[in-house]
Write a protein that holds these residues in place. Structure first.
Motif, PDB file in Angstrom:
ATOM      1  N   GLU A 141      -3.914   5.451  -5.343  1.00  0.00           N
ATOM      2  CA  GLU A 141      -4.022   4.167  -4.683  1.00  0.00           C
ATOM      3  C   GLU A 141      -5.313   4.220  -3.879  1.00  0.00           C
ATOM      4  O   GLU A 141      -5.499   3.463  -3.031  1.00  0.00           O
ATOM      5  CB  GLU A 141      -2.760   3.991  -3.835  1.00  0.00           C
ATOM      6  N   LEU A 142      -6.185   5.224  -3.952  1.00  0.00           N
ATOM      7  CA  LEU A 142      -7.113   5.464  -2.888  1.00  0.00           C
ATOM      8  C   LEU A 142      -8.585   5.525  -3.275  1.00  0.00           C
ATOM      9  O   LEU A 142      -8.906   5.736  -4.396  1.00  0.00           O
ATOM     10  CB  LEU A 142      -6.767   6.797  -2.287  1.00  0.00           C
ATOM     11  N   PHE A 143      -9.394   5.478  -2.413  1.00  0.00           N
ATOM     12  CA  PHE A 143     -10.822   5.726  -2.564  1.00  0.00           C
ATOM     13  C   PHE A 143     -11.231   6.346  -1.239  1.00  0.00           C
ATOM     14  O   PHE A 143     -10.997   6.043  -0.269  1.00  0.00           O
ATOM     15  CB  PHE A 143     -11.563   4.444  -2.883  1.00  0.00           C
ATOM     16  N   THR A 145      -0.245   5.388   0.820  1.00  0.00           N
ATOM     17  CA  THR A 145      -0.483   6.728   0.285  1.00  0.00           C
ATOM     18  C   THR A 145      -1.733   7.359   0.880  1.00  0.00           C
ATOM     19  O   THR A 145      -1.829   8.582   0.977  1.00  0.00           O
ATOM     20  CB  THR A 145      -0.590   6.658  -1.251  1.00  0.00           C
ATOM     21  N   ALA A 146      -2.685   6.535   1.287  1.00  0.00           N
ATOM     22  CA  ALA A 146      -3.887   7.064   1.921  1.00  0.00           C
ATOM     23  C   ALA A 146      -3.524   7.872   3.169  1.00  0.00           C
ATOM     24  O   ALA A 146      -4.019   8.986   3.378  1.00  0.00           O
ATOM     25  CB  ALA A 146      -4.836   5.928   2.285  1.00  0.00           C
ATOM     26  N   SER A 150       2.028  -1.179  -2.018  1.00  0.00           N
ATOM     27  CA  SER A 150       0.708  -1.762  -2.232  1.00  0.00           C
ATOM     28  C   SER A 150       0.591  -2.444  -3.583  1.00  0.00           C
ATOM     29  O   SER A 150      -0.076  -3.469  -3.723  1.00  0.00           O
ATOM     30  CB  SER A 150      -0.369  -0.678  -2.105  1.00  0.00           C
ATOM     31  N   LYS A 151       1.232  -1.884  -4.618  1.00  0.00           N
ATOM     32  CA  LYS A 151       1.136  -2.474  -5.951  1.00  0.00           C
ATOM     33  C   LYS A 151       2.304  -3.414  -6.256  1.00  0.00           C
ATOM     34  O   LYS A 151       2.276  -4.138  -7.234  1.00  0.00           O
ATOM     35  CB  LYS A 151       1.110  -1.361  -7.020  1.00  0.00           C
ATOM     36  N   GLY A 199       4.078   2.502   3.288  1.00  0.00           N
ATOM     37  CA  GLY A 199       4.417   3.471   2.254  1.00  0.00           C
ATOM     38  C   GLY A 199       5.457   4.423   2.784  1.00  0.00           C
ATOM     39  O   GLY A 199       5.918   4.299   3.929  1.00  0.00           O
ATOM     40  N   TRP A 200       5.853   5.381   1.965  1.00  0.00           N
ATOM     41  CA  TRP A 200       6.853   6.350   2.386  1.00  0.00           C
ATOM     42  C   TRP A 200       6.540   7.690   1.753  1.00  0.00           C
ATOM     43  O   TRP A 200       5.888   7.782   0.708  1.00  0.00           O
ATOM     44  CB  TRP A 200       8.259   5.894   2.003  1.00  0.00           C
ATOM     45  N   VAL A 201       7.012   8.728   2.403  1.00  0.00           N
ATOM     46  CA  VAL A 201       6.799  10.076   1.890  1.00  0.00           C
ATOM     47  C   VAL A 201       8.062  10.897   2.120  1.00  0.00           C
ATOM     48  O   VAL A 201       8.703  10.791   3.167  1.00  0.00           O
ATOM     49  CB  VAL A 201       5.558  10.730   2.553  1.00  0.00           C
TER      50      VAL A 201
END
Length: 496
Positions: free
Chosen positions: A118-120, A210-211, A340-341, A350-352
């Protein structure tokens, strides 16, 4: 037609539902209702379907499984006759009772073909990457963005009003840095239904996408003496940037048609690896069953950590659902997901799920980072998840994204016929590669000059890959997709 350029319309459509990871192929011939009823009983027994949860509408589940509605209706009726569910008319079928002593959960078995950021910042070409990403374009075919026009504004407003109406004064204070109990409970139910993951809500940490998962986890791993996280190659440049920002090395591990090369991973000096096994970014390949077994053996033998970015897992069109790695190896998998999507990146939710070894340290890192995510959006999201609105949104997005995916594949066949298409069966992007010698960065720069933004494949590789492009289709109208691909074809002809 070039065989390698076959699109999804040439593939066999497979039947499966994210709900409980059901695949009708597993049902005995002539006993589909029996099989479905038994799967539902097992899910009720092991609390993947807790009391009070609502079963999908019979029409919806029948469409996803590609069976007659009568098959689903009969299975539901058996649960009702057993006293485990009750039909409430337009309110659906509700789980009302579970066995007093649920049977022991069956041993997880390897899956033949699983699916998946999901990142950059210190990455070669990062300055060019960030500059091009920030440059506006008339047609933006960058990967990673859903159809933002489809955001469920009315449902969100209804849920927000409901959340505010029940909000107590104390709810407006500093809360648990892990996140609101309501959202953690809703996510636990969502993961059980859609990703075959059973988790205690208390073990879920809410993060800003996720970032932030990668940033917080990077701190924790470094404090535990881990200085490197192996990454897929090709793999997300943005993810590498976040890990490098935490002063972690990112040795590359090659990806082939079955996913990450675990034999190569064994030779890399890293005790952790970041993977997108459900829909690998950017190639779109699915981690095979054999590779999953190899990966589990690596993690068990070396006490290794698998960071699972469940990228694009919900967005699938031409293949059955596949359980997350976390569902079969919880003690060695750190699982990251977000909305995000599914809804919008701007929500930053988000979640982890972290193995116990790292859990307290990650919660502490989150607390010191920001004291926890904003509570009100969490409560709104919890209502959307528990009410069934999220499943409705996912079905809407699948229909729209599939149509745009088909449009892009057809446009590539017409305007770039020599390109090989990869990863079109799922996700929000596809990858194309070329059997030619040129710099894909030149192609991307020339396209940007013509008003079309894409990402060159070489950005996401630490080795020298075949030239290629990563193209997102979910956020663009079909007319824009057709025009953008036509411009790419014209630019490519001039370049060659």
């Amino acid at each position: 037609m070039n065989k390698s350029n076959r699109g999804p319309s040439d593939q066999t459509i497979v039947s499966g539902s994210d709900f409980l990871q059901l695949n009708i192929r597993d049902a005995p011939v002539g006993r589909r209702s029996d099989w479905l009823a038994e799967q539902l009983r097992l899910a009720i027994a092991d609390r993947r379907l807790p009391i009070g949860s609502k079963l999908p509408a019979t029409r919806v589940l029948a469409v996803e499984l590609r069976v007659s509605r009568g098959v689903v209706t009969e299975a539901y009726q058996r649960l009702i006759e057993d006293g485990q569910a009750v039909g409430r008319g337009r309110n659906g079928t509700i789980v009302v009772a579970a066995p007093a002593a649920p049977p022991e959960a069956p041993q997880a078995r390897p899956v033949a073909s699983p699916p998946p950021g999901e990142l950059f910042a210190a990455v070669p070409g990062a300055d060019v990457f960030d500059s091009m990403r920030a440059t506006p374009a008339r047609i933006d075919l960058s990967p990673g963005t859903p159809d933002l026009a489809a955001f469920p504004r009315s449902a969100w407003l209804r849920a927000e009003r409901s959340a505010l109406a029940s909000l107590s004064a104390s709810d407006l204070g500093y809360g648990d840095p892990r996140g609101t109990p309501a959202l953690r409970h809703a996510i636990a139910n969502w993961l059980a239904r859609n990703r075959a993951i059973r988790v205690d809500p208390n073990d879920i940490l809410i993060v800003a996408g996720t970032a932030q998962t990668l940033s917080l986890l990077g701190q924790v791993l470094r404090d535990h003496g881990i200085s490197a996280v192996a990454v897929e190659d090709p793999g997300s440049l943005g993810a590498r940037q976040h890990l490098h920002n935490q002063r972690l090395d990112t040795p590359p591990v090659r990806v082939d048609s079955q996913g990450v090369r675990v034999d190569v991973l064994r030779d890399v000096a890293a005790r952790a690896v970041l993977l997108t096994p459900a829909h690998q970014f950017p190639t779109g390949v699915v981690l095979s069953g054999a590779r999953r077994r190899e990966l589990m053996a690596w993690a068990s033998e070396s006490d290794g950590l698998i960071i699972e970015d469940d990228y694009d897992a919900e967005h699938r069109y031409d293949r059955p659902p596949v359980p997350a790695l976390r569902s079969v190896l919880p003690d060695h998998v750190c699982y990251a997901g977000s909305v995000s999507k599914l809804l919008a990146p701007a929500l930053r939710i988000g979640w982890v799920l972290v193995p116990p070894k790292y859990r307290d340290a990650l919660v502490a890192a989150k607390r010191f980072a920001d004291l926890g995510n904003a509570a009100l959006p969490q409560l709104v999201l919890a209502q959307l998840m528990e009410s069934g609105e999220m499943e409705r949104q996912l079905r809407l997005l699948r229909t729209r994204h599939r149509r745009r995916r088909d449009t892009m594949v057809d446009a590539i066949r017409t305007h770039i016929p020599d390109a090989e298409v990869h990863g079109a069966a799922a996700g929000l992007h596809l990858m194309i590669s070329f059997d030619a010698e040129f710099a894909d960065t030149d192609l991307a720069a020339a396209a940007l000059a013509r008003g079309v933004k894409v990402q060159p494949l070489s950005w996401h590789s630490q080795h020298s890959p075949r030239p290629g492009l990563v193209l997102g289709y979910a956020a663009s109208a079909p007319t824009a997709i057709i025009e953008g691909v036509a411009i790419l074809g014209d630019v490519l002809r001039h370049l060659l």
